[in-house]
Design a protein around this motif. Structure first.
Motif, PDB file in Angstrom:
ATOM      1  N   MET A   1      75.317  27.956  -2.302  1.00 14.78           N
ATOM      2  CA  MET A   1      75.688  28.214  -0.927  1.00 14.78           C
ATOM      3  C   MET A   1      75.389  26.968  -0.101  1.00 14.78           C
ATOM      4  SD  MET A   1      74.421  32.180  -0.470  1.00 14.78           S
ATOM      5  CE  MET A   1      72.865  31.935  -1.313  1.00 14.78           C
ATOM      6  N   LYS A   2      76.164  26.795   0.950  1.00 14.45           N
ATOM      7  CA  LYS A   2      75.985  25.659   1.848  1.00 14.45           C
ATOM      8  C   LYS A   2      75.389  26.176   3.156  1.00 14.45           C
ATOM      9  CE  LYS A   2      78.575  22.157   4.341  1.00 14.45           C
ATOM     10  NZ  LYS A   2      79.908  21.718   4.737  1.00 14.45           N
ATOM     11  N   TYR A   3      74.306  25.537   3.610  1.00 15.19           N
ATOM     12  CA  TYR A   3      73.577  25.958   4.803  1.00 15.19           C
ATOM     13  C   TYR A   3      73.776  24.923   5.907  1.00 15.19           C
ATOM     14  CZ  TYR A   3      71.293  29.112   1.526  1.00 15.19           C
ATOM     15  OH  TYR A   3      71.048  30.082   0.584  1.00 15.19           O
ATOM     16  N   THR A   4      74.273  25.379   7.075  1.00 19.10           N
ATOM     17  CA  THR A   4      74.510  24.490   8.195  1.00 19.10           C
ATOM     18  C   THR A   4      73.770  25.028   9.416  1.00 19.10           C
ATOM     19  OG1 THR A   4      76.719  24.000   7.323  1.00 19.10           O
ATOM     20  CG2 THR A   4      76.281  23.388   9.617  1.00 19.10           C
ATOM     21  N   GLU A   5      72.896  24.208   9.996  1.00 20.75           N
ATOM     22  CA  GLU A   5      72.174  24.613  11.197  1.00 20.75           C
ATOM     23  C   GLU A   5      73.140  24.729  12.368  1.00 20.75           C
ATOM     24  OE1 GLU A   5      68.757  22.201  12.022  1.00 20.75           O
ATOM     25  OE2 GLU A   5      68.079  22.266   9.953  1.00 20.75           O
ATOM     26  N   THR A   6      72.820  25.626  13.278  1.00 22.45           N
ATOM     27  CA  THR A   6      73.593  25.789  14.511  1.00 22.45           C
ATOM     28  C   THR A   6      72.792  25.164  15.655  1.00 22.45           C
ATOM     29  OG1 THR A   6      72.582  27.857  15.248  1.00 22.45           O
ATOM     30  CG2 THR A   6      74.397  28.023  13.630  1.00 22.45           C
ATOM     31  N   PRO A   7      73.354  25.085  16.849  1.00 19.11           N
ATOM     32  CA  PRO A   7      72.586  24.569  17.986  1.00 19.11           C
ATOM     33  C   PRO A   7      71.416  25.475  18.410  1.00 19.11           C
ATOM     34  CG  PRO A   7      74.947  24.494  18.439  1.00 19.11           C
ATOM     35  CD  PRO A   7      74.768  25.268  17.170  1.00 19.11           C
ATOM     36  N   ILE A   8      71.397  26.713  17.938  1.00 17.20           N
ATOM     37  CA  ILE A   8      70.309  27.642  18.269  1.00 17.20           C
ATOM     38  C   ILE A   8      69.251  27.545  17.177  1.00 17.20           C
ATOM     39  CG2 ILE A   8      69.658  30.045  18.707  1.00 17.20           C
ATOM     40  CD1 ILE A   8      71.542  28.860  20.852  1.00 17.20           C
ATOM     41  N   GLU A   9      68.023  27.272  17.592  1.00 21.99           N
ATOM     42  CA  GLU A   9      66.933  27.075  16.636  1.00 21.99           C
ATOM     43  C   GLU A   9      66.795  28.261  15.681  1.00 21.99           C
ATOM     44  OE1 GLU A   9      62.530  25.228  16.791  1.00 21.99           O
ATOM     45  OE2 GLU A   9      62.864  26.920  18.147  1.00 21.99           O
ATOM     46  N   GLY A  10      66.836  27.954  14.380  1.00 17.93           N
ATOM     47  CA  GLY A  10      66.624  28.965  13.351  1.00 17.93           C
ATOM     48  C   GLY A  10      67.869  29.690  12.890  1.00 17.93           C
ATOM     49  N   ALA A  11      68.959  29.593  13.632  1.00 12.62           N
ATOM     50  CA  ALA A  11      70.212  30.251  13.240  1.00 12.62           C
ATOM     51  C   ALA A  11      70.994  29.311  12.325  1.00 12.62           C
ATOM     52  CB  ALA A  11      71.035  30.625  14.466  1.00 12.62           C
TER      53      ALA A  11
ATOM     54  N   GLN B   1      70.169  29.851  25.622  1.00 13.33           N
ATOM     55  CA  GLN B   1      71.416  29.244  25.165  1.00 13.33           C
ATOM     56  C   GLN B   1      72.140  30.211  24.242  1.00 13.33           C
ATOM     57  OE1 GLN B   1      70.848  25.283  23.530  1.00 13.33           O
ATOM     58  NE2 GLN B   1      69.324  24.806  25.082  1.00 13.33           N
ATOM     59  N   TRP B   2      73.460  30.070  24.174  1.00 14.39           N
ATOM     60  CA  TRP B   2      74.249  30.920  23.292  1.00 14.39           C
ATOM     61  C   TRP B   2      75.080  30.049  22.364  1.00 14.39           C
ATOM     62  CZ3 TRP B   2      79.618  31.049  23.085  1.00 14.39           C
ATOM     63  CH2 TRP B   2      80.290  30.432  24.141  1.00 14.39           C
ATOM     64  N   PHE B   3      75.492  30.677  21.260  1.00 11.63           N
ATOM     65  CA  PHE B   3      76.331  30.016  20.283  1.00 11.63           C
ATOM     66  C   PHE B   3      77.298  31.041  19.724  1.00 11.63           C
ATOM     67  CE2 PHE B   3      77.099  29.205  15.720  1.00 11.63           C
ATOM     68  CZ  PHE B   3      77.756  27.989  15.809  1.00 11.63           C
ATOM     69  N   GLY B   4      78.545  30.638  19.532  1.00 11.30           N
ATOM     70  CA  GLY B   4      79.540  31.520  18.947  1.00 11.30           C
ATOM     71  C   GLY B   4      80.245  30.853  17.781  1.00 11.30           C
ATOM     72  N   VAL B   5      80.614  31.654  16.790  1.00  7.91           N
ATOM     73  CA  VAL B   5      81.312  31.145  15.612  1.00  7.91           C
ATOM     74  C   VAL B   5      82.326  32.190  15.162  1.00  7.91           C
ATOM     75  CG1 VAL B   5      79.564  32.023  13.998  1.00  7.91           C
ATOM     76  CG2 VAL B   5      81.039  30.117  13.311  1.00  7.91           C
ATOM     77  N   LYS B   6      83.492  31.715  14.743  1.00  9.69           N
ATOM     78  CA  LYS B   6      84.508  32.612  14.200  1.00  9.69           C
ATOM     79  C   LYS B   6      84.166  32.897  12.742  1.00  9.69           C
ATOM     80  CE  LYS B   6      89.515  32.974  13.589  1.00  9.69           C
ATOM     81  NZ  LYS B   6      90.811  32.269  13.795  1.00  9.69           N
ATOM     82  N   LEU B   7      84.117  34.181  12.382  1.00 11.95           N
ATOM     83  CA  LEU B   7      83.911  34.620  11.010  1.00 11.95           C
ATOM     84  C   LEU B   7      85.143  35.411  10.597  1.00 11.95           C
ATOM     85  CD1 LEU B   7      80.224  35.955  11.230  1.00 11.95           C
ATOM     86  CD2 LEU B   7      80.989  33.653  10.578  1.00 11.95           C
ATOM     87  N   THR B   8      85.683  35.104   9.410  1.00 11.62           N
ATOM     88  CA  THR B   8      86.892  35.797   8.972  1.00 11.62           C
ATOM     89  C   THR B   8      86.771  36.255   7.521  1.00 11.62           C
ATOM     90  OG1 THR B   8      88.125  33.936   8.009  1.00 11.62           O
ATOM     91  CG2 THR B   8      88.196  34.153  10.410  1.00 11.62           C
TER      92      THR B   8
ATOM     93  N   LYS C   1      64.910  36.449  14.182  1.00  8.97           N
ATOM     94  CA  LYS C   1      64.323  37.386  15.145  1.00  8.97           C
ATOM     95  C   LYS C   1      64.310  36.747  16.538  1.00  8.97           C
ATOM     96  CE  LYS C   1      61.236  39.474  11.776  1.00  8.97           C
ATOM     97  NZ  LYS C   1      59.850  39.644  11.327  1.00  8.97           N
ATOM     98  N   GLY C   2      64.481  37.595  17.555  1.00 11.28           N
ATOM     99  CA  GLY C   2      64.387  37.113  18.929  1.00 11.28           C
ATOM    100  C   GLY C   2      65.702  36.671  19.532  1.00 11.28           C
ATOM    101  N   LEU C   3      66.790  36.933  18.842  1.00 15.00           N
ATOM    102  CA  LEU C   3      68.105  36.607  19.372  1.00 15.00           C
ATOM    103  C   LEU C   3      68.889  37.887  19.609  1.00 15.00           C
ATOM    104  CD1 LEU C   3      67.208  33.846  18.223  1.00 15.00           C
ATOM    105  CD2 LEU C   3      69.578  33.452  17.614  1.00 15.00           C
TER     106      LEU C   3
END
Length: 176
Positions: free
Chosen positions: A1-11, A97-104, A115-117
């Motif tokens: 699996m490939k893991y990519t950090e988002t702008p939100i810490e821990g996500a 802060q918020w972050f959005g991603v398209k999942l299909t 936790k905490g989001l």
């Protein structure tokens, strides 16, 4: 699996590493050992499905308060969603802060939500089905939410809302 950090810490966005042949593909969708290596919580206690019939349906923004705060891992099995997280951890560098991603159902990405989001999503196609794993059992007394259109977060939803539950509509603005 490939893991990519988002702008939100821990996500983290987790993508499959497909092994393809004439039949299609095989891929690991979850691996306790890999989650441990990436410092991600992984003790799954419950798996949930959500189906939204109408395009534009909005569900959220939900979370469980401590001591029942939960990690969520969200994947779209049919259709498409715009998945959104908001950091409501007051001690976090990405607080509010918020972050959005398209999942299909074509990309098979998964969003790992610490936790905490607060979490919610809007369907981009009819008959969208979501599968999510959580690290805590549902606890009604710990169920919380913030309003999907709270100006404190100013989330840019991609579509007009066609359906939303009375409960989600009744969430108040976030107060610190």
């Amino acid at each position: 699996m490939k893991y990519t950090e988002t702008p939100i810490e821990g996500a983290v966005i987790i993508e499959l590493e497909k092994h393809e042949d004439a039949r299609g593909f095989f891929a690991r969708g979850f691996c306790k050992k890999e989650f441990e290596e990436h410092g991600l919580e992984h003790e799954i206690v419950q798996c949930n499905f959500s189906k939204s019939v109408k395009k534009g349906t909005l569900r959220g923004m939900h979370y469980q308060s401590p001591p029942h705060a939960e990690v969520k891992m969200v994947r779209c099995l049919n259709g498409a969603i715009y998945d959104v997280i908001v950091d409501i951890r007051k001690d976090s560098p990405t607080y509010k802060q918020w972050f959005g991603v398209k999942l299909t159902d074509k990309d098979y990405k998964m969003l790992y939500i610490p936790k905490g989001l607060a979490h919610g999503f809007q369907t981009l196609e009819e008959n969208s089905v979501i599968f999510y794993m959580v690290t805590e059992n549902y606890n009604q007394q710990s169920e919380r939410g913030v309003r999907w259109n709270d100006p404190a977060f100013d989330i840019d939803w991609p579509l007009s809302v066609t359906e939303i539950s009375e409960k989600d509509q009744a969430f108040t603005d976030y107060y610190e």
